[in-house]
Design a protein around this motif. Sequence first.
Motif, PDB file in Angstrom:
ATOM      1  N   UNK A  66     122.588  32.568  64.190  1.00  0.00           N
ATOM      2  CA  UNK A  66     122.595  31.110  64.216  1.00  0.00           C
ATOM      3  C   UNK A  66     122.280  30.609  65.624  1.00  0.00           C
ATOM      4  N   UNK A  67     121.386  29.655  65.701  1.00  0.00           N
ATOM      5  CA  UNK A  67     120.964  29.111  66.988  1.00  0.00           C
ATOM      6  C   UNK A  67     122.103  28.419  67.732  1.00  0.00           C
ATOM      7  N   UNK A  68     123.116  27.964  67.008  1.00  0.00           N
ATOM      8  CA  UNK A  68     124.163  27.149  67.609  1.00  0.00           C
ATOM      9  C   UNK A  68     125.404  27.938  68.028  1.00  0.00           C
ATOM     10  N   UNK A  69     125.301  29.261  68.069  1.00  0.00           N
ATOM     11  CA  UNK A  69     126.451  30.071  68.507  1.00  0.00           C
ATOM     12  C   UNK A  69     126.940  29.622  69.882  1.00  0.00           C
ATOM     13  N   UNK A  70     128.266  29.502  70.008  1.00  0.00           N
ATOM     14  CA  UNK A  70     128.869  29.111  71.275  1.00  0.00           C
ATOM     15  C   UNK A  70     128.917  27.619  71.516  1.00  0.00           C
ATOM     16  N   UNK A  71     128.399  26.822  70.569  1.00  0.00           N
ATOM     17  CA  UNK A  71     128.369  25.373  70.739  1.00  0.00           C
ATOM     18  C   UNK A  71     129.365  24.702  69.786  1.00  0.00           C
ATOM     19  N   UNK A  72     129.819  23.527  70.195  1.00  0.00           N
ATOM     20  CA  UNK A  72     130.662  22.709  69.320  1.00  0.00           C
ATOM     21  C   UNK A  72     129.773  21.946  68.362  1.00  0.00           C
ATOM     22  N   UNK A  73     130.188  21.875  67.103  1.00  0.00           N
ATOM     23  CA  UNK A  73     129.362  21.245  66.084  1.00  0.00           C
ATOM     24  C   UNK A  73     129.901  19.870  65.660  1.00  0.00           C
ATOM     25  N   UNK A  80     124.107  16.281  68.278  1.00  0.00           N
ATOM     26  CA  UNK A  80     123.721  15.026  68.925  1.00  0.00           C
ATOM     27  C   UNK A  80     122.737  15.243  70.066  1.00  0.00           C
ATOM     28  N   UNK A  81     122.467  16.485  70.395  1.00  0.00           N
ATOM     29  CA  UNK A  81     121.568  16.796  71.507  1.00  0.00           C
ATOM     30  C   UNK A  81     120.140  16.873  70.988  1.00  0.00           C
ATOM     31  N   UNK A  82     119.242  15.987  71.429  1.00  0.00           N
ATOM     32  CA  UNK A  82     117.861  15.994  70.926  1.00  0.00           C
ATOM     33  C   UNK A  82     117.147  17.333  71.114  1.00  0.00           C
ATOM     34  N   UNK A  83     117.570  18.122  72.090  1.00  0.00           N
ATOM     35  CA  UNK A  83     116.927  19.417  72.307  1.00  0.00           C
ATOM     36  C   UNK A  83     117.151  20.368  71.134  1.00  0.00           C
ATOM     37  N   UNK A  97     117.325  19.290  67.898  1.00  0.00           N
ATOM     38  CA  UNK A  97     116.832  18.722  66.643  1.00  0.00           C
ATOM     39  C   UNK A  97     115.710  19.535  65.995  1.00  0.00           C
ATOM     40  N   UNK A  98     114.797  20.158  66.768  1.00  0.00           N
ATOM     41  CA  UNK A  98     113.750  20.960  66.111  1.00  0.00           C
ATOM     42  C   UNK A  98     114.312  22.093  65.241  1.00  0.00           C
ATOM     43  N   UNK A  99     115.510  22.564  65.581  1.00  0.00           N
ATOM     44  CA  UNK A  99     116.109  23.656  64.805  1.00  0.00           C
ATOM     45  C   UNK A  99     116.684  23.174  63.480  1.00  0.00           C
ATOM     46  N   UNK A 100     116.704  21.860  63.269  1.00  0.00           N
ATOM     47  CA  UNK A 100     117.308  21.313  62.052  1.00  0.00           C
ATOM     48  C   UNK A 100     116.282  20.716  61.101  1.00  0.00           C
ATOM     49  N   UNK A 101     115.004  21.041  61.302  1.00  0.00           N
ATOM     50  CA  UNK A 101     113.947  20.421  60.517  1.00  0.00           C
ATOM     51  C   UNK A 101     113.907  20.902  59.068  1.00  0.00           C
ATOM     52  N   UNK A 102     114.360  22.128  58.819  1.00  0.00           N
ATOM     53  CA  UNK A 102     114.266  22.666  57.459  1.00  0.00           C
ATOM     54  C   UNK A 102     115.609  23.232  57.000  1.00  0.00           C
ATOM     55  N   UNK A 103     116.474  22.395  56.441  1.00  0.00           N
ATOM     56  CA  UNK A 103     117.778  22.881  55.987  1.00  0.00           C
ATOM     57  C   UNK A 103     117.693  23.787  54.763  1.00  0.00           C
ATOM     58  N   UNK A 104     116.558  23.843  54.101  1.00  0.00           N
ATOM     59  CA  UNK A 104     116.426  24.676  52.915  1.00  0.00           C
ATOM     60  C   UNK A 104     116.221  26.148  53.250  1.00  0.00           C
ATOM     61  N   UNK A 105     115.831  26.454  54.497  1.00  0.00           N
ATOM     62  CA  UNK A 105     115.562  27.851  54.857  1.00  0.00           C
ATOM     63  C   UNK A 105     116.797  28.634  55.251  1.00  0.00           C
TER      64      UNK A 105
END
Length: 214
Positions: A89-96, A104-107, A109-117
């Motif tokens: 997961x790209x978000x390891x170590x981060x608060x969600x 909330x960090x625009x940097x 957002x590209x990782x959230x473009x396809x929730x179906x994958x």
Amino acid sequence: MVASQIHLVRHGEVFNPERVLYGRLPEFRLSDLGSAMAATAAVDLVERGRPVRRVIASPLQRTRESAAPIAAAFGLPVEIDERIIEPTNRFEGKRMSGEHSALRDPRNWPAMLNPLRPSWGEPYRAISARMLAAIDEAYNSVTDGDVVLVSHQLPIWMVHRALAGERLAHDPRGRRCALSSITTLSWRGEGLVEISYANPAADLQAGATDVGAV
């Protein structure tokens, strides 16, 4: 002859004071409450009176610790299978959640473009495939009795949806896979089916923190 039942056990609460998504990060151990939860799963399995022949865990610390009381109860070692590990997961170590959430960090957002994958981590199809392969091997590895696999929320939920014939893409808030829960499978007709779900640690979950799952 093959196994009678496969029990998919989720780990207990993790010590996570920073409330981050821990994913595959090392050294995330069970909290004291999580250890108590793991013990309730062991008691539940013992009280079923079923012969458990193998106990297999994901290689992460929290699953190995959750498997320990189960293995001890049946006089077995804890074996390791890499295929039942938490997804990447790209978000390891981060608060969600909260003011400084990674969402909330625009940097990010590209990782959230396809929730179906999903685009932020390991594809759902890949998770389902490796879990089902591990389950199939475990099922055929014994001549009788049951096998326990101690894994993580999303991998177990992927098995549930795959066996139910449901779309793998889903809203994570709708998962039915509580801490130290037990999802039991058995062979019916031409394939595996889910036959029961138990939540033996339900009484301990009111004060638990469960924010680190993918």
